[in-house]
Write a protein that holds these residues in place. Structure first.
Motif, PDB file in Angstrom:
ATOM      1  N   THR A  51       2.324   8.060   7.794  1.00  0.00           N
ATOM      2  CA  THR A  51       2.308   7.802   9.235  1.00  0.00           C
ATOM      3  C   THR A  51       2.909   6.460   9.642  1.00  0.00           C
ATOM      4  OG1 THR A  51       0.057   6.900   9.156  1.00  0.00           O
ATOM      5  CG2 THR A  51       0.286   9.275   9.578  1.00  0.00           C
ATOM      6  N   GLU A  52       2.836   5.465   8.761  1.00  0.00           N
ATOM      7  CA  GLU A  52       3.276   4.118   9.138  1.00  0.00           C
ATOM      8  C   GLU A  52       4.482   3.616   8.359  1.00  0.00           C
ATOM      9  OE1 GLU A  52       0.174   1.211   8.881  1.00  0.00           O
ATOM     10  OE2 GLU A  52      -1.170   2.319  10.197  1.00  0.00           O
ATOM     11  N   ALA A  53       4.646   4.075   7.139  1.00  0.00           N
ATOM     12  CA  ALA A  53       5.660   3.487   6.266  1.00  0.00           C
ATOM     13  C   ALA A  53       6.339   4.535   5.388  1.00  0.00           C
ATOM     14  CB  ALA A  53       5.020   2.397   5.406  1.00  0.00           C
ATOM     15  N   PRO A  54       7.014   5.508   5.993  1.00  0.00           N
ATOM     16  CA  PRO A  54       7.640   6.556   5.181  1.00  0.00           C
ATOM     17  C   PRO A  54       8.691   6.027   4.204  1.00  0.00           C
ATOM     18  CG  PRO A  54       8.257   6.774   7.497  1.00  0.00           C
ATOM     19  CD  PRO A  54       7.181   5.731   7.422  1.00  0.00           C
ATOM     20  N   ALA A  55       9.217   4.836   4.439  1.00  0.00           N
ATOM     21  CA  ALA A  55      10.188   4.257   3.508  1.00  0.00           C
ATOM     22  C   ALA A  55       9.551   3.918   2.158  1.00  0.00           C
ATOM     23  CB  ALA A  55      10.815   3.007   4.113  1.00  0.00           C
ATOM     24  N   LEU A  56       8.220   3.887   2.089  1.00  0.00           N
ATOM     25  CA  LEU A  56       7.531   3.608   0.819  1.00  0.00           C
ATOM     26  C   LEU A  56       7.391   4.851  -0.054  1.00  0.00           C
ATOM     27  CD1 LEU A  56       4.638   1.242   1.995  1.00  0.00           C
ATOM     28  CD2 LEU A  56       6.836   0.624   0.963  1.00  0.00           C
ATOM     29  N   GLU A  57       7.604   6.023   0.518  1.00  0.00           N
ATOM     30  CA  GLU A  57       7.426   7.284  -0.215  1.00  0.00           C
ATOM     31  C   GLU A  57       8.254   7.283  -1.495  1.00  0.00           C
ATOM     32  OE1 GLU A  57       5.761  10.657  -1.207  1.00  0.00           O
ATOM     33  OE2 GLU A  57       5.371   9.887   0.806  1.00  0.00           O
ATOM     34  N   GLY A  58       7.584   7.582  -2.608  1.00  0.00           N
ATOM     35  CA  GLY A  58       8.249   7.707  -3.901  1.00  0.00           C
ATOM     36  C   GLY A  58       8.546   6.394  -4.606  1.00  0.00           C
ATOM     37  N   ARG A  59       8.121   5.282  -4.050  1.00  0.00           N
ATOM     38  CA  ARG A  59       8.437   3.981  -4.658  1.00  0.00           C
ATOM     39  C   ARG A  59       7.346   3.487  -5.603  1.00  0.00           C
ATOM     40  NH1 ARG A  59      10.452   0.442   0.308  1.00  0.00           N
ATOM     41  NH2 ARG A  59      10.583  -1.165  -1.312  1.00  0.00           N
ATOM     42  N   PHE A  60       6.258   4.235  -5.742  1.00  0.00           N
ATOM     43  CA  PHE A  60       5.177   3.933  -6.678  1.00  0.00           C
ATOM     44  C   PHE A  60       4.416   5.221  -6.924  1.00  0.00           C
ATOM     45  CE2 PHE A  60       4.180   2.424  -2.383  1.00  0.00           C
ATOM     46  CZ  PHE A  60       3.196   3.337  -2.016  1.00  0.00           C
ATOM     47  N   ALA A  61       3.526   5.176  -7.901  1.00  0.00           N
ATOM     48  CA  ALA A  61       2.700   6.340  -8.235  1.00  0.00           C
ATOM     49  C   ALA A  61       1.235   5.952  -8.092  1.00  0.00           C
ATOM     50  CB  ALA A  61       2.987   6.806  -9.660  1.00  0.00           C
ATOM     51  N   TYR A  62       0.394   6.965  -7.993  1.00  0.00           N
ATOM     52  CA  TYR A  62      -1.051   6.748  -7.867  1.00  0.00           C
ATOM     53  C   TYR A  62      -1.756   7.136  -9.155  1.00  0.00           C
ATOM     54  CZ  TYR A  62       0.103   6.826  -2.874  1.00  0.00           C
ATOM     55  OH  TYR A  62       0.645   6.577  -1.637  1.00  0.00           O
ATOM     56  N   ASP A  63      -2.826   6.407  -9.466  1.00  0.00           N
ATOM     57  CA  ASP A  63      -3.662   6.734 -10.624  1.00  0.00           C
ATOM     58  C   ASP A  63      -5.105   6.292 -10.343  1.00  0.00           C
ATOM     59  OD1 ASP A  63      -4.478   7.579 -13.117  1.00  0.00           O
ATOM     60  OD2 ASP A  63      -3.828   5.746 -14.128  1.00  0.00           O
ATOM     61  N   PRO A  64      -5.763   6.920  -9.341  1.00  0.00           N
ATOM     62  CA  PRO A  64      -7.126   6.505  -9.004  1.00  0.00           C
ATOM     63  C   PRO A  64      -8.148   7.048  -9.992  1.00  0.00           C
ATOM     64  CG  PRO A  64      -6.551   8.394  -7.696  1.00  0.00           C
ATOM     65  CD  PRO A  64      -5.315   8.032  -8.499  1.00  0.00           C
ATOM     66  N   GLU A  65      -9.302   6.450  -9.954  1.00  0.00           N
ATOM     67  CA  GLU A  65     -10.481   6.926 -10.679  1.00  0.00           C
ATOM     68  C   GLU A  65     -11.634   6.877  -9.685  1.00  0.00           C
ATOM     69  OE1 GLU A  65     -11.064   4.400 -14.042  1.00  0.00           O
ATOM     70  OE2 GLU A  65      -9.109   4.854 -14.897  1.00  0.00           O
ATOM     71  N   GLY A  66     -12.791   7.336 -10.103  1.00  0.00           N
ATOM     72  CA  GLY A  66     -13.943   7.321  -9.214  1.00  0.00           C
ATOM     73  C   GLY A  66     -14.254   5.935  -8.684  1.00  0.00           C
ATOM     74  N   GLY A  67     -14.216   4.933  -9.537  1.00  0.00           N
ATOM     75  CA  GLY A  67     -14.611   3.589  -9.148  1.00  0.00           C
ATOM     76  C   GLY A  67     -13.469   2.669  -8.768  1.00  0.00           C
ATOM     77  N   MET A  68     -12.214   3.181  -8.785  1.00  0.00           N
ATOM     78  CA  MET A  68     -11.094   2.290  -8.533  1.00  0.00           C
ATOM     79  C   MET A  68      -9.896   3.049  -7.980  1.00  0.00           C
ATOM     80  SD  MET A  68      -8.924   0.035 -11.290  1.00  0.00           S
ATOM     81  CE  MET A  68      -8.162   1.481 -12.002  1.00  0.00           C
ATOM     82  N   PHE A  69      -9.264   2.476  -6.966  1.00  0.00           N
ATOM     83  CA  PHE A  69      -7.969   2.943  -6.500  1.00  0.00           C
ATOM     84  C   PHE A  69      -6.904   2.182  -7.268  1.00  0.00           C
ATOM     85  CE2 PHE A  69      -4.240   1.759  -4.046  1.00  0.00           C
ATOM     86  CZ  PHE A  69      -3.708   3.007  -3.781  1.00  0.00           C
ATOM     87  N   CYS A  70      -5.829   2.857  -7.636  1.00  0.00           N
ATOM     88  CA  CYS A  70      -4.708   2.188  -8.299  1.00  0.00           C
ATOM     89  C   CYS A  70      -3.407   2.863  -7.897  1.00  0.00           C
ATOM     90  CB  CYS A  70      -4.873   2.237  -9.814  1.00  0.00           C
ATOM     91  SG  CYS A  70      -3.498   1.466 -10.704  1.00  0.00           S
ATOM     92  N   ALA A  71      -2.446   2.054  -7.506  1.00  0.00           N
ATOM     93  CA  ALA A  71      -1.064   2.481  -7.324  1.00  0.00           C
ATOM     94  C   ALA A  71      -0.241   1.562  -8.225  1.00  0.00           C
ATOM     95  CB  ALA A  71      -0.629   2.347  -5.873  1.00  0.00           C
ATOM     96  N   TYR A  72       0.788   2.092  -8.852  1.00  0.00           N
ATOM     97  CA  TYR A  72       1.537   1.270  -9.800  1.00  0.00           C
ATOM     98  C   TYR A  72       3.023   1.599  -9.771  1.00  0.00           C
ATOM     99  CZ  TYR A  72       1.630   5.437 -12.682  1.00  0.00           C
ATOM    100  OH  TYR A  72       1.846   6.709 -13.132  1.00  0.00           O
TER     101      TYR A  72
END
Length: 112
Positions: A51-72
């Protein structure tokens, strides 16, 4: 960027992390029927990118867990941009309420 943290994981690689359950908006998230875990925060990130930053799409990946959000990834600037956007939501109950409400009205399902 608090409560987000940007760390160098390996040379040229970065991770944006958030310890789930530690934000000022956890009560609002729960009030709206969600669990403020890492998977929920991945949904917040996806909504912000869409909704705010479509230019960021595909520039990182997600790897969350129950206790932690992570994008890398290797694009530090993209992760910094996402971190600033997420930190703003994590500190503003009204903004979080609007984000969840609008996302659900658009058919987005948070995976929490």
């Amino acid at each position: 960027m608090y409560p987000m943290k940007l760390i160098g994981s390996t040379p040229g690689q970065y991770a944006l992390v958030l310890n789930a359950g530690t934000t000022q908006v956890d009560d609002v998230i729960e009030e709206l029927g969600h669990e403020p875990n890492g998977y929920f925060w991945e949904g917040v990130a996806q909504v912000l990118v869409r909704t705010e930053a479509p230019a960021l799409e595909g520039r990182f990946a997600y790897d969350p867990e129950g206790g932690m959000f992570c994008a890398y990834g290797g694009d530090r600037g993209a992760l910094e941009d996402l971190g600033a956007r997420m930190a703003a939501v994590a500190a503003d109950a009204d903004r979080m309420r609007r984000l969840i409400t609008a996302a659900e009205a658009d058919g987005f399902e948070f995976d929490d």
